[in-house]
Design a protein around this motif. Structure first.
Motif, PDB file in Angstrom:
ATOM      1  N   GLY A 162     -84.636  35.574  33.834  1.00  0.00           N
ATOM      2  CA  GLY A 162     -83.715  36.351  32.995  1.00  0.00           C
ATOM      3  C   GLY A 162     -83.487  37.753  33.576  1.00  0.00           C
ATOM      4  N   LYS A 163     -82.489  38.475  33.008  1.00  0.00           N
ATOM      5  CA  LYS A 163     -82.140  39.832  33.481  1.00  0.00           C
ATOM      6  C   LYS A 163     -81.724  40.656  32.272  1.00  0.00           C
ATOM      7  N   THR A 164     -82.397  41.792  32.073  1.00  0.00           N
ATOM      8  CA  THR A 164     -82.107  42.662  30.930  1.00  0.00           C
ATOM      9  C   THR A 164     -81.670  44.044  31.448  1.00  0.00           C
ATOM     10  N   LYS A 165     -80.596  44.579  30.824  1.00  0.00           N
ATOM     11  CA  LYS A 165     -80.109  45.924  31.190  1.00  0.00           C
ATOM     12  C   LYS A 165     -80.459  46.863  30.055  1.00  0.00           C
ATOM     13  N   LEU A 166     -81.155  47.966  30.425  1.00  0.00           N
ATOM     14  CA  LEU A 166     -81.632  48.915  29.418  1.00  0.00           C
ATOM     15  C   LEU A 166     -81.008  50.296  29.668  1.00  0.00           C
ATOM     16  N   ILE A 178     -85.046  54.163  23.992  1.00  0.00           N
ATOM     17  CA  ILE A 178     -84.831  52.996  24.846  1.00  0.00           C
ATOM     18  C   ILE A 178     -84.074  51.939  24.054  1.00  0.00           C
ATOM     19  N   HIS A 179     -83.047  51.404  24.632  1.00  0.00           N
ATOM     20  CA  HIS A 179     -82.211  50.405  23.929  1.00  0.00           C
ATOM     21  C   HIS A 179     -81.658  49.410  24.954  1.00  0.00           C
ATOM     22  N   ILE A 180     -81.352  48.229  24.405  1.00  0.00           N
ATOM     23  CA  ILE A 180     -80.851  47.143  25.251  1.00  0.00           C
ATOM     24  C   ILE A 180     -79.335  47.242  25.345  1.00  0.00           C
ATOM     25  N   ILE A 181     -78.835  47.364  26.548  1.00  0.00           N
ATOM     26  CA  ILE A 181     -77.374  47.398  26.759  1.00  0.00           C
ATOM     27  C   ILE A 181     -76.868  45.950  26.900  1.00  0.00           C
ATOM     28  N   LYS A 182     -77.584  45.124  27.664  1.00  0.00           N
ATOM     29  CA  LYS A 182     -77.198  43.729  27.819  1.00  0.00           C
ATOM     30  C   LYS A 182     -78.473  42.886  27.806  1.00  0.00           C
ATOM     31  N   SER A 183     -78.568  42.008  26.842  1.00  0.00           N
ATOM     32  CA  SER A 183     -79.779  41.194  26.683  1.00  0.00           C
ATOM     33  C   SER A 183     -79.794  40.047  27.688  1.00  0.00           C
ATOM     34  N   SER A 184     -80.998  39.621  28.012  1.00  0.00           N
ATOM     35  CA  SER A 184     -81.180  38.477  28.934  1.00  0.00           C
ATOM     36  C   SER A 184     -81.028  37.143  28.209  1.00  0.00           C
ATOM     37  N   GLY A 185     -81.013  37.221  26.871  1.00  0.00           N
ATOM     38  CA  GLY A 185     -80.943  35.991  26.081  1.00  0.00           C
ATOM     39  C   GLY A 185     -82.314  35.492  25.672  1.00  0.00           C
ATOM     40  N   SER A 186     -83.348  36.212  26.182  1.00  0.00           N
ATOM     41  CA  SER A 186     -84.724  35.812  25.841  1.00  0.00           C
ATOM     42  C   SER A 186     -85.438  37.040  25.306  1.00  0.00           C
ATOM     43  N   ALA A 193     -89.065  44.149  29.488  1.00  0.00           N
ATOM     44  CA  ALA A 193     -88.295  45.208  30.162  1.00  0.00           C
ATOM     45  C   ALA A 193     -88.541  46.553  29.485  1.00  0.00           C
ATOM     46  N   ILE A 194     -88.615  46.565  28.136  1.00  0.00           N
ATOM     47  CA  ILE A 194     -88.849  47.822  27.413  1.00  0.00           C
ATOM     48  C   ILE A 194     -90.255  48.346  27.746  1.00  0.00           C
ATOM     49  N   GLN A 195     -91.245  47.454  27.813  1.00  0.00           N
ATOM     50  CA  GLN A 195     -92.617  47.876  28.138  1.00  0.00           C
ATOM     51  C   GLN A 195     -92.700  48.434  29.576  1.00  0.00           C
ATOM     52  N   ALA A 196     -91.841  47.914  30.470  1.00  0.00           N
ATOM     53  CA  ALA A 196     -91.856  48.406  31.850  1.00  0.00           C
ATOM     54  C   ALA A 196     -91.349  49.846  31.915  1.00  0.00           C
ATOM     55  N   VAL A 197     -90.387  50.211  31.066  1.00  0.00           N
ATOM     56  CA  VAL A 197     -89.859  51.591  31.058  1.00  0.00           C
ATOM     57  C   VAL A 197     -90.938  52.559  30.587  1.00  0.00           C
ATOM     58  N   ARG A 213     -82.168  67.220  29.596  1.00  0.00           N
ATOM     59  CA  ARG A 213     -82.123  65.867  29.066  1.00  0.00           C
ATOM     60  C   ARG A 213     -81.133  65.055  29.893  1.00  0.00           C
ATOM     61  N   VAL A 214     -81.590  63.900  30.437  1.00  0.00           N
ATOM     62  CA  VAL A 214     -80.751  63.062  31.301  1.00  0.00           C
ATOM     63  C   VAL A 214     -80.794  61.636  30.787  1.00  0.00           C
ATOM     64  N   ASN A 215     -79.648  60.955  30.784  1.00  0.00           N
ATOM     65  CA  ASN A 215     -79.543  59.562  30.369  1.00  0.00           C
ATOM     66  C   ASN A 215     -79.486  58.676  31.611  1.00  0.00           C
ATOM     67  N   TYR A 216     -80.304  57.592  31.596  1.00  0.00           N
ATOM     68  CA  TYR A 216     -80.382  56.678  32.730  1.00  0.00           C
ATOM     69  C   TYR A 216     -80.131  55.249  32.227  1.00  0.00           C
ATOM     70  N   GLU A 217     -79.731  54.373  33.173  1.00  0.00           N
ATOM     71  CA  GLU A 217     -79.590  52.940  32.925  1.00  0.00           C
ATOM     72  C   GLU A 217     -80.343  52.204  34.047  1.00  0.00           C
ATOM     73  N   VAL A 218     -81.007  51.123  33.674  1.00  0.00           N
ATOM     74  CA  VAL A 218     -81.777  50.354  34.656  1.00  0.00           C
ATOM     75  C   VAL A 218     -81.656  48.871  34.312  1.00  0.00           C
ATOM     76  N   GLU A 219     -81.633  48.034  35.334  1.00  0.00           N
ATOM     77  CA  GLU A 219     -81.511  46.595  35.151  1.00  0.00           C
ATOM     78  C   GLU A 219     -82.831  45.943  35.672  1.00  0.00           C
ATOM     79  N   VAL A 220     -83.515  45.254  34.767  1.00  0.00           N
ATOM     80  CA  VAL A 220     -84.814  44.629  35.081  1.00  0.00           C
ATOM     81  C   VAL A 220     -84.576  43.112  35.206  1.00  0.00           C
ATOM     82  N   VAL A 221     -84.950  42.606  36.369  1.00  0.00           N
ATOM     83  CA  VAL A 221     -84.747  41.181  36.643  1.00  0.00           C
ATOM     84  C   VAL A 221     -86.108  40.488  36.618  1.00  0.00           C
TER      85      VAL A 221
END
Length: 222
Positions: A162-166, A178-186, A193-197, A213-221
């Motif tokens: 799966g792949k989650t975008k946070l 921390i919030h999910i931008i695109k869920s992996s479906g699981s 992915a949230i625990q990894a951040v 204060r800076v906003n970032y986006e990351v994709e966890v595969v």
């Protein structure tokens, strides 16, 4: 006085006789001259006598001013026109006007001047060194999050992926919101992915990001 003597009377009588003779001669000569004049009249010479009288005292010459002459009155000349009888002219036929042909309208293209767009405004002056350090920090932070991911054991046993975008906010080494931008479906992959951040180590923060204060986006595969 006494009486004259005979000697004294003689000269007197001679004188008288001489005088009488002269008178007689003159009378004869005068008569002869008159007779000759009547027969042959002689031309009479024109004798003019010039008389000049000089004024002992010169007279003053008075200046005589000319009298104004009256202006002649010009009488208007009145010309008498003799009226001539008018000739009657027969009306001439008026030709019919030629038909007006419509002029074809040709739509010629109008050249529209091409106005070049204004040049774009110059980019704001940015400290290139600070920008490079901030970009390097963002890459290191994302790499740390991917390294800190934990593959769920159940998903590994089932062999799923799966792949989650946070998305999250970073301030002075702390990640929040921390919030999910695109869920992996699981749900397992999204939670991992949230625990990894939250568990990822934070690399050294550059000076330009401290207190920012800076906003970032990351994709966890997975």
């Amino acid at each position: 006085m006494g009486a004259m003597s005979p000697k004294q009377d003689l000269p007197v009588s001679r004188a008288v006789l001489v005088a009488l003779g002269i008178e007689i001669v003159l009378l004869i000569a005068g008569s002869v001259a008159i007779a000759n004049a009547k027969s042959n009249p002689a031309p009479v010479a024109d004798q003019s006598v010039e008389l000049s009288f000089e004024d002992p005292q010169p007279k003053k010459i008075e200046k005589i001013e000319p009298k104004p002459q009256p202006k002649p009155v010009i009488q208007p000349v009145i010309k008498h026109h003799i009226a001539t009888p008018m000739k009657t002219v027969a009306p001439q036929p008026v030709p019919a006007p030629a038909p007006i042909r419509p002029i074809p309208v040709v739509n010629t293209p109008v050249a529209v001047p091409v106005v070049a767009p204004p040049p774009p405004p110059p980019p704001p002056t940015v400290n290139n060194e600070a920008a490079e350090k901030e970009a390097s920090f963002a890459a290191q932070l994302k790499a740390a999050i991917i390294t800190a991911r934990i593959y769920p054991a159940a998903a590994r046993m089932m062999g799923t992926h799966g792949k989650t975008k946070l998305g999250f906010t970073f301030l002075d080494g702390v990640s929040s919101q921390i919030h999910i931008i695109k869920s992996s479906g699981s749900t397992m992959f999204d939670q991992a992915a949230i625990q990894a951040v939250t568990a990822a180590p934070v690399p050294p923060i550059p000076e330009s990001l401290k207190g920012k204060r800076v906003n970032y986006e990351v994709e966890v595969v997975f």
